[in-house]
Each structure stands twice: as C-alpha cells, then as structure tokens.
Design a protein around this motif. Structure first.
Motif, PDB file in Angstrom:
ATOM      1  N   TYR A 121       0.931  -1.053   0.085  1.00  0.00           N
ATOM      2  CA  TYR A 121      -0.107  -0.255   0.053  1.00  0.00           C
ATOM      3  C   TYR A 121       0.984   1.340  -0.048  1.00  0.00           C
ATOM      4  O   TYR A 121       0.494   2.280   0.646  1.00  0.00           O
ATOM      5  N   ASN A 218      -5.926  -7.578  -5.377  1.00  0.00           N
ATOM      6  CA  ASN A 218      -5.202  -6.326  -5.148  1.00  0.00           C
ATOM      7  C   ASN A 218      -5.852  -5.425  -6.385  1.00  0.00           C
ATOM      8  O   ASN A 218      -6.112  -4.179  -6.100  1.00  0.00           O
ATOM      9  N   SER A 221      -9.345  -4.007  -5.792  1.00  0.00           N
ATOM     10  CA  SER A 221      -9.518  -3.449  -4.640  1.00  0.00           C
ATOM     11  C   SER A 221      -8.988  -1.942  -5.083  1.00  0.00           C
ATOM     12  O   SER A 221      -9.575  -0.941  -4.411  1.00  0.00           O
ATOM     13  N   THR A 222      -8.176  -1.860  -5.872  1.00  0.00           N
ATOM     14  CA  THR A 222      -7.798  -0.314  -6.386  1.00  0.00           C
ATOM     15  C   THR A 222      -8.936   0.173  -7.124  1.00  0.00           C
ATOM     16  O   THR A 222      -8.929   1.511  -7.255  1.00  0.00           O
ATOM     17  N   VAL A 227     -11.799   2.336  -1.653  1.00  0.00           N
ATOM     18  CA  VAL A 227     -10.447   2.689  -1.909  1.00  0.00           C
ATOM     19  C   VAL A 227      -9.988   3.945  -2.769  1.00  0.00           C
ATOM     20  O   VAL A 227      -9.339   4.909  -2.448  1.00  0.00           O
ATOM     21  N   THR A 247      -2.281   9.124  -6.286  1.00  0.00           N
ATOM     22  CA  THR A 247      -2.351   8.057  -5.433  1.00  0.00           C
ATOM     23  C   THR A 247      -1.030   8.024  -4.639  1.00  0.00           C
ATOM     24  O   THR A 247      -0.276   8.405  -5.304  1.00  0.00           O
ATOM     25  N   TRP A 286      -7.925   0.082   2.847  1.00  0.00           N
ATOM     26  CA  TRP A 286      -7.515  -0.590   1.823  1.00  0.00           C
ATOM     27  C   TRP A 286      -7.285  -2.146   2.204  1.00  0.00           C
ATOM     28  O   TRP A 286      -7.816  -2.999   1.487  1.00  0.00           O
ATOM     29  N   GLU A 290      -9.360  -5.121   0.341  1.00  0.00           N
ATOM     30  CA  GLU A 290      -8.937  -6.170  -0.164  1.00  0.00           C
ATOM     31  C   GLU A 290      -8.981  -7.521   0.405  1.00  0.00           C
ATOM     32  O   GLU A 290      -9.174  -8.624  -0.252  1.00  0.00           O
TER      33      GLU A 290
END
Length: 329
Positions: A121, A218, A221-222, A227, A247, A286, A290
């Motif tokens: 992260y 992953n 999740s972004t 997130v 980011t 996050w 995730e």
C-alpha cells in the motif's frame, strides 16, 4: 586441492527485493499467519484492524505487514516456520557433505528479525520515511564467503558446473561422480535435501491459484469506490502539504526519487505521505476492502486452497522430523 576440515557456510540464499512491487504471498518460503494446528483454516474476518501500541502491546508499535495481514496469508508459512524449513534443509545438506569428509556449517536463521519493507500500500513506516524516503532500508552487507572449491561444488550439486549459461548443450548422461570412494547422489546433496523437504509437498496448482488470488484481489481493490475515495482524501491531504499526487503509488514512483541518493525533498514528501495515510486511515481501509475481495475468491477455490494448506502441514511435519533427527549434529 580440497578444503576438507574447513568450516564453510552452506548455502547462501539471496532474495532480491524490488522497491515498487506487489508483494506476493510465497507459498514456499515467505512468512505469513498460518495456524499452527493441523486443521484447515476456515473463513476469517475481513474487518481488518490494527491494535494500538501500548506497554501491553509493544509489537503493535511496528506497522504490521499488510500482505501478511490478509486472509490469503493463512495459506503460507509463518516466519518461525520459514526459519525451521531453512534450518532443516541446511542440516540435511551439512549431514550429506560430512559423508564426504567436508565439514560445513549452516547459517543461523533469526525468525524475529525485521521482515523486508512491505510496500503493498505504498510506504507506511514513518521511520523509513524519515531516514530513507522512498528508498528501501539499507541492510547489512553479507560477509564475504569462502570460495567453494571443486570438491564441495561436486558434492553439493553433483557437478562442478551447476550454473551453465543458457543455451549450453546438455552433456550426455554420465555415471554418478565419486569422491573419496563414495558415490555422490544424483544432483548432489542439495537435491537430496530438496527431495526430502520440498519436492514431496509441492502443489503447483495450489500455489498458482493463490498467486492469482493475490494479484486479482489487489487489482480489484484499487478500483473499489471505498479505496478510490480514500485515495482522494489522501491526495487532498498531500496537496495541503504542498504535494500533488493522485495515489500513493504515484508518489513512490516519482522519477525525482529513483536515483541512488536520498534527497531532503524525498524525505519530506515521504513523511507527508505516511502522515496523510495515517490521517485518512488509508492502509486500514485498503486492507479491509482487499480482504473482502480475497475472501470471495478464496470461497471459490476452497478445495484447492485446503489441499495447499494440508500440504504445508505435512511439510512442517517432515521438517520437525528432520530437526529432531539432526539435533546436536
């Protein structure tokens, strides 16, 4: 001329660490949060949280590794298990080379040593930001090793040229080599140890599924709205400190910070980065998102992952047997 009687460290393991990477859960050797019992892990919670630091909880003062706080970590090994595997493997190698009159000593593995920086992260350790900016922490240079002579190389690998360049023609099969009247096992002592510790418990299909879950969760999740929202809050926090990044990955990949030197500007940016992450609870958000993604994928592949877990348990039983047998040698 041989080196019989000398004490040689065998072997040396080198694990390259990239600065910007998605840490993979190594199903072979990396540390993780595996239950010690023989039971298959059942569903874990996705509401990941970090305990506050306190005199009663000193371990929480160090930011935990996100990668190994995820549900998929239950299908890997703990740091202590990784150390036991390495110790058992080297004990077998040392016992094997002693049969040929060579004294070898395995390295000592410290399971309590700080693990490599987890940048899943982005940068999350304030001390690293203050000292190294976005650069990986400097680690002690390994001691110079004694050159491995031909006899030891032959015993370890069954050949004196185990690392032939790519494209080199494969030599025709030849009789197993002999040293001091003893036949060296095919592939040498290294393969002999591998055949006892690793090969019987390999499960490539399970490892591949776990790796795919690791990368897919992953990636998904972004793109999750929660997130993306915390990215926006982090970006706003950074802008208030004079830094413009969309980011955390953009900050870590800034080309100004990719050189060998750590500038004052890099350190200031890194500290602001970590401060803003803490302010908006970016790692916690996050990690929670995730974890949900991983849990969904784990449910879809439960049978395969259960088998992977059980193979790990069997491997640790074999490791414990080796350590009990070689203790004191």
């Amino acid at each position: 001329m041989g080196l019989h009687g000398n004490v040689l460290p065998v072997p040396v393991r080198m694990i390259p660490v990239l600065r910007i990477m998605l840490p993979a859960l190594s199903l072979i050797s990396m540390s993780a949060c595996t239950p010690e019992s023989g039971s298959v892990p059942r569903e874990t919670t996705s509401s990941a949280s970090v305990a506050p630091a306190s005199p009663e909880n000193p371990a929480a003062r160090e930011t935990p590794s996100p990668t190994f706080s995820l549900p998929l970590a239950a299908y890997s090994f703990t740091a202590a298990q990784h150390a036991r595997i390495s110790t058992a493997e080297d004990a077998l190698i040392n016992a094997c080379v002693r049969r040929f009159g060579i004294v070898a000593q395995a390295p000592v593995y410290d399971a309590s040593a700080q693990q490599p920086s987890d940048r899943r992260y982005g940068l999350i350790r304030r001390r690293e930001a203050e000292v190294e900016g976005y650069h990986l922490p400097i680690r002690k240079t390994p001691e110079k090793r004694t050159r491995i002579d031909d006899d030891l190389m032959l015993v370890l690998h069954g050949t004196t040229t185990p690392y032939a360049p790519a494209g080199t023609a494969t030599p025709p099969p030849s009789p197993l080599p002999v040293l001091h009247g003893r036949q060296i096992p095919k592939g040498g002592c290294t393969k002999e140890a591998n055949d006892r510790i690793h090969a019987p418990f390999a499960y490539p299909d399970g490892s591949e599924i776990a790796s795919l879950i690791n990368s897919r969760a992953n990636r998904e999740s972004t793109q999750d709205a929660r997130v993306r929202a915390v990215f926006a809050r982090w970006s706003s926090c950074m802008k208030s400190s004079g830094f413009s990044y969309a980011t955390p990955m953009d900050a870590m990949a800034d080309h100004r910070f990719l050189g060998p030197a750590v500038s004052t500007s890099e350190k200031r940016t890194a500290v602001a980065d970590v401060t803003c992450k803490e302010s908006v609870r970016l790692p916690q958000v996050w990690l929670s998102v995730e974890s949900e993604k991983q849990q969904s994928l784990i449910r879809q592949h439960r049978e395969t992952l259960d088998k992977l877990y059980l193979m790990h348990q069997r491997k640790m039983k074999a490791v414990d047997d080796v350590l009990a047998t070689t203790a004191g040698h």
